[in-house]
Design a protein around this motif. Structure first.
Motif, PDB file in Angstrom:
ATOM      1  N   ASN A 291       0.690  -1.069   0.054  1.00  0.00           N
ATOM      2  CA  ASN A 291      -0.012  -0.216  -0.073  1.00  0.00           C
ATOM      3  C   ASN A 291       0.919   1.435   0.061  1.00  0.00           C
ATOM      4  O   ASN A 291       0.609   2.083   0.951  1.00  0.00           O
ATOM      5  N   LYS A 292       1.823   1.236  -0.859  1.00  0.00           N
ATOM      6  CA  LYS A 292       2.602   2.329  -1.203  1.00  0.00           C
ATOM      7  C   LYS A 292       1.940   3.828  -1.170  1.00  0.00           C
ATOM      8  O   LYS A 292       0.893   3.696  -1.912  1.00  0.00           O
ATOM      9  N   GLY A 293       2.408   4.590  -0.175  1.00  0.00           N
ATOM     10  CA  GLY A 293       1.778   5.876  -0.588  1.00  0.00           C
ATOM     11  C   GLY A 293       0.532   5.818   0.225  1.00  0.00           C
ATOM     12  O   GLY A 293      -0.389   7.119   0.395  1.00  0.00           O
ATOM     13  N   GLY A 294       0.056   5.069   1.200  1.00  0.00           N
ATOM     14  CA  GLY A 294      -1.281   4.725   1.664  1.00  0.00           C
ATOM     15  C   GLY A 294      -1.133   5.271   3.087  1.00  0.00           C
ATOM     16  O   GLY A 294      -0.051   5.830   3.719  1.00  0.00           O
ATOM     17  N   TRP A 295      -2.334   5.496   3.858  1.00  0.00           N
ATOM     18  CA  TRP A 295      -2.276   5.776   5.167  1.00  0.00           C
ATOM     19  C   TRP A 295      -3.261   5.003   6.160  1.00  0.00           C
ATOM     20  O   TRP A 295      -4.060   4.369   5.617  1.00  0.00           O
ATOM     21  N   VAL A 296      -2.881   5.079   7.374  1.00  0.00           N
ATOM     22  CA  VAL A 296      -3.479   4.537   8.520  1.00  0.00           C
ATOM     23  C   VAL A 296      -4.162   5.726   9.443  1.00  0.00           C
ATOM     24  O   VAL A 296      -3.421   6.590   9.835  1.00  0.00           O
ATOM     25  N   VAL A 297      -5.430   5.615   9.544  1.00  0.00           N
ATOM     26  CA  VAL A 297      -6.308   6.627  10.325  1.00  0.00           C
ATOM     27  C   VAL A 297      -6.864   6.012  11.448  1.00  0.00           C
ATOM     28  O   VAL A 297      -7.511   4.962  11.274  1.00  0.00           O
ATOM     29  N   ILE A 298      -6.398   6.433  12.696  1.00  0.00           N
ATOM     30  CA  ILE A 298      -7.575   6.025  13.931  1.00  0.00           C
ATOM     31  C   ILE A 298      -8.352   7.188  14.321  1.00  0.00           C
ATOM     32  O   ILE A 298      -7.984   8.200  14.574  1.00  0.00           O
ATOM     33  N   VAL A 299      -9.752   6.858  14.383  1.00  0.00           N
ATOM     34  CA  VAL A 299     -10.667   7.748  15.001  1.00  0.00           C
ATOM     35  C   VAL A 299     -11.216   7.125  15.898  1.00  0.00           C
ATOM     36  O   VAL A 299     -11.644   5.928  16.084  1.00  0.00           O
ATOM     37  N   PRO A 353     -11.492   5.171  28.464  1.00  0.00           N
ATOM     38  CA  PRO A 353     -11.876   4.351  27.545  1.00  0.00           C
ATOM     39  C   PRO A 353     -12.417   4.999  26.070  1.00  0.00           C
ATOM     40  O   PRO A 353     -13.079   5.996  26.090  1.00  0.00           O
ATOM     41  N   CYS A 354     -12.261   4.318  25.083  1.00  0.00           N
ATOM     42  CA  CYS A 354     -12.766   4.633  23.651  1.00  0.00           C
ATOM     43  C   CYS A 354     -13.381   3.303  23.233  1.00  0.00           C
ATOM     44  O   CYS A 354     -12.793   2.281  23.204  1.00  0.00           O
ATOM     45  N   LEU A 355     -13.972   3.842  22.006  1.00  0.00           N
ATOM     46  CA  LEU A 355     -14.415   2.736  20.906  1.00  0.00           C
ATOM     47  C   LEU A 355     -13.847   3.364  19.698  1.00  0.00           C
ATOM     48  O   LEU A 355     -14.036   4.546  19.219  1.00  0.00           O
ATOM     49  N   ALA A 356     -12.938   2.501  19.024  1.00  0.00           N
ATOM     50  CA  ALA A 356     -11.996   3.334  18.311  1.00  0.00           C
ATOM     51  C   ALA A 356     -12.207   2.269  16.602  1.00  0.00           C
ATOM     52  O   ALA A 356     -12.700   1.284  16.910  1.00  0.00           O
ATOM     53  N   VAL A 357     -12.136   3.105  15.615  1.00  0.00           N
ATOM     54  CA  VAL A 357     -11.832   2.439  14.331  1.00  0.00           C
ATOM     55  C   VAL A 357     -10.622   2.708  13.794  1.00  0.00           C
ATOM     56  O   VAL A 357     -10.133   3.900  13.608  1.00  0.00           O
ATOM     57  N   ARG A 358      -9.857   1.602  13.113  1.00  0.00           N
ATOM     58  CA  ARG A 358      -8.465   1.751  12.605  1.00  0.00           C
ATOM     59  C   ARG A 358      -8.787   1.611  11.185  1.00  0.00           C
ATOM     60  O   ARG A 358      -9.340   0.507  10.632  1.00  0.00           O
ATOM     61  N   MET A 359      -8.590   2.467  10.175  1.00  0.00           N
ATOM     62  CA  MET A 359      -8.806   2.400   9.005  1.00  0.00           C
ATOM     63  C   MET A 359      -7.471   2.494   7.977  1.00  0.00           C
ATOM     64  O   MET A 359      -6.625   3.289   8.599  1.00  0.00           O
ATOM     65  N   VAL A 360      -7.505   1.872   6.890  1.00  0.00           N
ATOM     66  CA  VAL A 360      -6.421   1.932   5.933  1.00  0.00           C
ATOM     67  C   VAL A 360      -6.859   2.394   4.552  1.00  0.00           C
ATOM     68  O   VAL A 360      -7.799   1.759   4.222  1.00  0.00           O
ATOM     69  N   PHE A 361      -6.496   3.376   4.320  1.00  0.00           N
ATOM     70  CA  PHE A 361      -6.682   3.993   2.751  1.00  0.00           C
ATOM     71  C   PHE A 361      -5.393   4.007   1.874  1.00  0.00           C
ATOM     72  O   PHE A 361      -4.250   3.981   2.209  1.00  0.00           O
ATOM     73  N   ASP A 362      -5.734   3.795   0.414  1.00  0.00           N
ATOM     74  CA  ASP A 362      -4.627   3.672  -0.327  1.00  0.00           C
ATOM     75  C   ASP A 362      -4.322   5.466  -0.619  1.00  0.00           C
ATOM     76  O   ASP A 362      -4.919   6.200  -0.009  1.00  0.00           O
ATOM     77  N   MET A 463     -12.714  12.855   8.276  1.00  0.00           N
ATOM     78  CA  MET A 463     -12.182  11.711   9.132  1.00  0.00           C
ATOM     79  C   MET A 463     -13.315  11.319   9.771  1.00  0.00           C
ATOM     80  O   MET A 463     -13.720   9.767  10.237  1.00  0.00           O
ATOM     81  N   MET A 464     -14.527  12.197  10.251  1.00  0.00           N
ATOM     82  CA  MET A 464     -15.607  11.662  11.014  1.00  0.00           C
ATOM     83  C   MET A 464     -16.514  10.834   9.887  1.00  0.00           C
ATOM     84  O   MET A 464     -17.242   9.807  10.391  1.00  0.00           O
ATOM     85  N   ILE A 465     -16.662  11.453   8.886  1.00  0.00           N
ATOM     86  CA  ILE A 465     -17.603  10.809   7.704  1.00  0.00           C
ATOM     87  C   ILE A 465     -17.077   9.285   7.431  1.00  0.00           C
ATOM     88  O   ILE A 465     -17.809   8.328   7.222  1.00  0.00           O
ATOM     89  N   GLN A 466     -15.557   9.290   7.300  1.00  0.00           N
ATOM     90  CA  GLN A 466     -15.196   8.011   7.072  1.00  0.00           C
ATOM     91  C   GLN A 466     -15.261   6.902   8.065  1.00  0.00           C
ATOM     92  O   GLN A 466     -15.552   5.742   7.707  1.00  0.00           O
ATOM     93  N   ALA A 467     -15.243   7.458   9.482  1.00  0.00           N
ATOM     94  CA  ALA A 467     -15.551   6.335  10.560  1.00  0.00           C
ATOM     95  C   ALA A 467     -17.123   6.128  10.633  1.00  0.00           C
ATOM     96  O   ALA A 467     -17.288   5.000  10.641  1.00  0.00           O
ATOM     97  N   ASN A 468     -18.179   7.139  10.086  1.00  0.00           N
ATOM     98  CA  ASN A 468     -19.237   6.782   9.976  1.00  0.00           C
ATOM     99  C   ASN A 468     -19.816   5.692   8.897  1.00  0.00           C
ATOM    100  O   ASN A 468     -20.645   4.906   9.085  1.00  0.00           O
ATOM    101  N   VAL A 469     -18.910   5.985   7.833  1.00  0.00           N
ATOM    102  CA  VAL A 469     -19.272   4.946   6.813  1.00  0.00           C
ATOM    103  C   VAL A 469     -18.719   3.585   7.317  1.00  0.00           C
ATOM    104  O   VAL A 469     -19.617   2.731   6.965  1.00  0.00           O
TER     105      VAL A 469
END
Length: 750
Positions: A291-299, A353-362, A463-469
């Motif tokens: 995933n060259k050039g990709g990103w990991v995002v945590i919300v 405490p949190c509920l989190a989503v780890r997302m990977v984007f290209d 980033m909130m939109i992506q977490a909601n999706v």
């Protein structure tokens, strides 16, 4: 219909059985749900499609959305209605609260809307008992009784009448009946005080009496605007004894069985005056060679479900309130302060405490994967939007500057990738400026300012939109029932009104083409840099449907997304809390997930939360109106520039450029001749000369009245109307149905 081509026979069901299944669906059943109700299989489902077309052609059913069906029918002469929207001219549109599924147009009758009468101030989100009259295909609603504040406790202004007498005048501007203080009840109140009154008697004749339960303070005080708005709309305030007892007994959650995120520098970015912080973000380049050039995002989102158990007093109270209400001078929170501002707030430097989503984007912002987890985090910093933006722009100071290289720049890098995907998706890009009312320590208005919108705002929003999706996709994939945030595409009537309006400002809309956000954006782009840009934005916004909560996934038209669920604000939105519990249940993240009882009630919760959200919006709007009216009260007689944002049978609404406030110029004050409303021209047109005041026209006005207790602003338009041709005859729609425009007919023509 020939015997050889009978879809009812081919499907193995009768016409009556199909109609009954649709009736049971109450306007919410799609073809799939109708088939399930009739227990149809195989070829019978194919026949169902043809049978539905037959019923639709015969006028027995109608579509309530793009995919659902309902029985076509009329409305009773008296019913409860809710104001749900405005048309492009600014007129209020309503729907019957308990309709049989069909949705005929209901318009607020002339003189019933905000500014039409002194006692009237209806807005989106308000409910009232209405008397309906039909004119052609349209219904008109007249207000019989509003359904806001409690029927037994009423907020009033105490007015002395002389010789020891007094009256209790309800602050609800739609209530005409005054009360008399019960014997000995006036001693604690002074003339002009706001008082909370309990109905003391129901007399057959004369005025009712009221017992004063609380003297709140002067109706002229700066903070009265919020008090009145909350009472008018029946916003629950405070917390019950059972809720207070539960919140006092809460023990902080520990890190047990949670994924440790404390080494990850998650940060919160919020308004400078925010007290609750329910979302934190972090991003970094993806180290996966694939995933060259990709990103990991945590919300990471505050884990409210860990503290608010389903069925508890806290849960029932949060469901009743539905949302937090944000007024200019205060917040009415959905949850008690110990939760919203402490245990569930992602405070800087404190474990939470949190509920989190780890997302990977290209590299192009397309999501490749996501994973939900229950975490234990510690916010590395609390930044305002201004601080984060200044650091990225090379003007940072303090902690924002120290975080720039390792925290902020990766966030902006991930955002740049997300922007690429957003550009391809092309959501609706309406430019609707927001204004902030700045309040001083004494509660008075210091200024009304336009909110600046930075890339920092857009970054958090995306980033909130992506977490909601991700939440919507994850739960749907797990076959777990959930509440979606849905936004249906605009209805036919609104699109027709839009296509009628655009040629008046030199633009066009091709009828019959498929509705897409791209088409709306093209209209907005063509209007950019022109004199009508703000008006076109407003009209396009009014042409849209209102977003709601629903267990049916209708998609989100405005964002151009197929699956969308609110996940990111459980401190202030009850729907988000239900999504958290659904995720916990679906992915076995604990024992405090969705209960069977909650799962069975999701549609009811969705409808309640939609209604509560609209109620909150109405209170927020009315409180803001009152604060601005107070701000302008000492400027009566001053002149302002504005723009006509609404034309109705009873006058023109003008948005003042300086404050963004909406003022009314009644039709009786427009000039010496009679001006009638021409819906097709979106204008008020002089009966004799054809002189025109049209939607979007820039005008200068003189403020003639500002009433803080009602929030009303009246103005006189100083700018002459645009010249026009003398009308050959009154256009269709020029006058309202007979009997509903007595105010217009009795006006003195000046």
């Amino acid at each position: 219909m020939s015997r050889e081509n009978d879809p009812f026979r081919d499907g193995g069901f009768t016409r009556e059985a199909l109609l009954e299944a649709i009736r049971l669906g109450e306007g919410r059943f799609t073809k799939r749900e109708i088939a399930r109700s009739l227990a149809l299989r195989g070829d019978a489902k194919i026949a169902l499609k043809s049978a539905l077309k037959v019923l639709e052609t015969d006028g027995e059913i109608t579509r309530t959305g793009q995919k659902s069906y309902a029985i076509r029918g009329g409305l009773p002469p008296v019913t409860v209605v809710e104001i749900v929207d405005r048309d492009v001219d600014g007129e209020m549109l309503c729907r019957a609260v308990r309709a049989d599924g069909d949705s005929p147009v209901i318009r607020l009758a002339p003189g019933q809307g905000k500014g039409g009468r002194r006692e009237s101030a209806l807005g989106i989100g308000d409910k009232f008992l209405a008397r309906l009259e039909k004119d052609g295909d349209e219904y008109y609603a007249s207000v019989m009784r509003t359904l806001g504040q409690s029927a037994h406790r009423i907020l009033c202004v105490y007015r002395e009448t002389g010789r020891g007498g007094a009256r209790l005048v309800p602050v609800d501007r739609r209530t005409k009946h005054e009360l008399i203080p019960a014997k000995g009840e006036g001693t604690g109140a002074k003339d002009g005080d706001l008082v909370m009154v309990r109905l003391a008697s129901e007399r057959a004749h004369g005025l009712k009496t009221g017992a004063i339960e609380e003297v709140i303070g002067s109706a002229d005080s700066p903070r009265a605007g919020s008090i009145i708005a909350l009472a008018e709309h029946g916003i629950p305030q405070g917390f019950g004894d059972a809720e207070e007892k539960e919140v006092r007994a809460i023990k902080p959650v520990t890190a047990k069985d949670r994924e440790d995120l404390t080494d990850i520098p998650l940060i919160t970015i919020d308004p400078a005056d925010a007290k609750d912080h329910d979302d934190a973000v972090w991003a970094a380049p993806d180290d996966d060679p694939a995933n060259k050039g990709g990103w990991v995002v945590i919300v990471a989102i505050a884990d409210v479900a860990a503290y608010v158990q389903g069925g508890s007093a806290l849960d029932k109270g949060a469901r009743k309130r539905g949302v937090s209400v944000y007024l200019p001078d205060r917040v009415v929170p959905m949850l008690p302060e110990r939760l919203s501002n402490d245990l569930c707030s992602l405070r800087e430097g404190e474990n939470r405490p949190c509920l989190a989503v780890r997302m990977v984007f290209d590299r192009n912002g397309n999501k490749r994967a996501h994973r939900f987890l229950r975490g234990w985090m510690r916010s590395a910093a609390k930044l305002s939007y201004e601080e984060a933006q200044a650091a990225i722009d090379g003007k940072g100071t303090g902690k924002a500057e120290t975080l720039k290289k390792h925290v902020l720049e990766p966030l902006w890098g991930a955002y740049a990738a997300l922007q690429k995907a957003r550009a391809v998706r092309e959501p609706l890009e309406i430019d609707a400026p927001e204004r902030k009312v700045r309040i001083g320590e004494d509660g008075s208005v210091i200024a009304v300012e336009r909110r600046e919108r930075f890339d920092a705002h857009k970054l958090i929003e995306e980033m909130m939109i992506q977490a909601n999706v991700a939440a919507g996709e994850a739960l749907e994939a797990a076959r777990t029932p959930l509440i979606y945030r849905v936004h249906d595409e605009p209805g036919t009537e609104k699109i027709e009104a839009l296509s009628d309006f655009l040629p008046t400002v030199g633009l066009s809309w091709a009828r019959g083409e498929r509705l897409t956000t791209k088409r709306f954006n093209q209209v907005l782009e063509r209007a950019k840099d022109g004199p009508h840009y703000e008006t076109v934005n407003e009209v396009v916004l009014r042409s849209q449907s209102q977003a709601i909560y629903d267990t049916r996934n209708l998609g989100h038209f405005g964002l151009n997304l197929e699956k969308y669920a609110h996940f990111t604000s459980p401190i202030r939105r009850y729907a988000d809390l239900t999504v958290h519990r659904a995720l916990i249940h679906a992915f076995k993240l604990g024992r405090d997930g969705t209960t069977d009882e909650e799962r069975a009630s999701l549609q009811v919760i969705a409808e309640e939360t939609t209604s509560n959200e609209r109620r909150a919006m109405a209170a927020e709007r009315d409180a803001t109106d009152r604060f601005i009216a107070g701000f302008l009260a000492d400027r009566v007689g001053a002149e302002f520039e504005g723009r006509i944002t609404g034309v109705t049978r009873f006058g023109a609404f003008i948005r003042l450029s300086e404050t963004g406030a909406d003022a009314l110029c009644p039709v009786s004050r427009l000039g010496r001749e009679y001006f009638h409303h021409d819906p097709s021209a979106h204008a008020l047109i002089g009966e004799n000369t054809g002189a025109t005041y049209r939607l979007g026209m820039t005008v200068n006005v003189r403020l003639s009245e500002a009433t803080p207790v009602t929030g009303g602003l009246l103005v006189d338009i100083l700018t002459p109307p645009e010249p026009g041709r003398k009308p050959m005859g009154r256009r269709k729609g020029g006058r309202p149905p007979a009997g509903r425009d007595r105010g217009n007919k009795s006006r003195r023509r000046r």
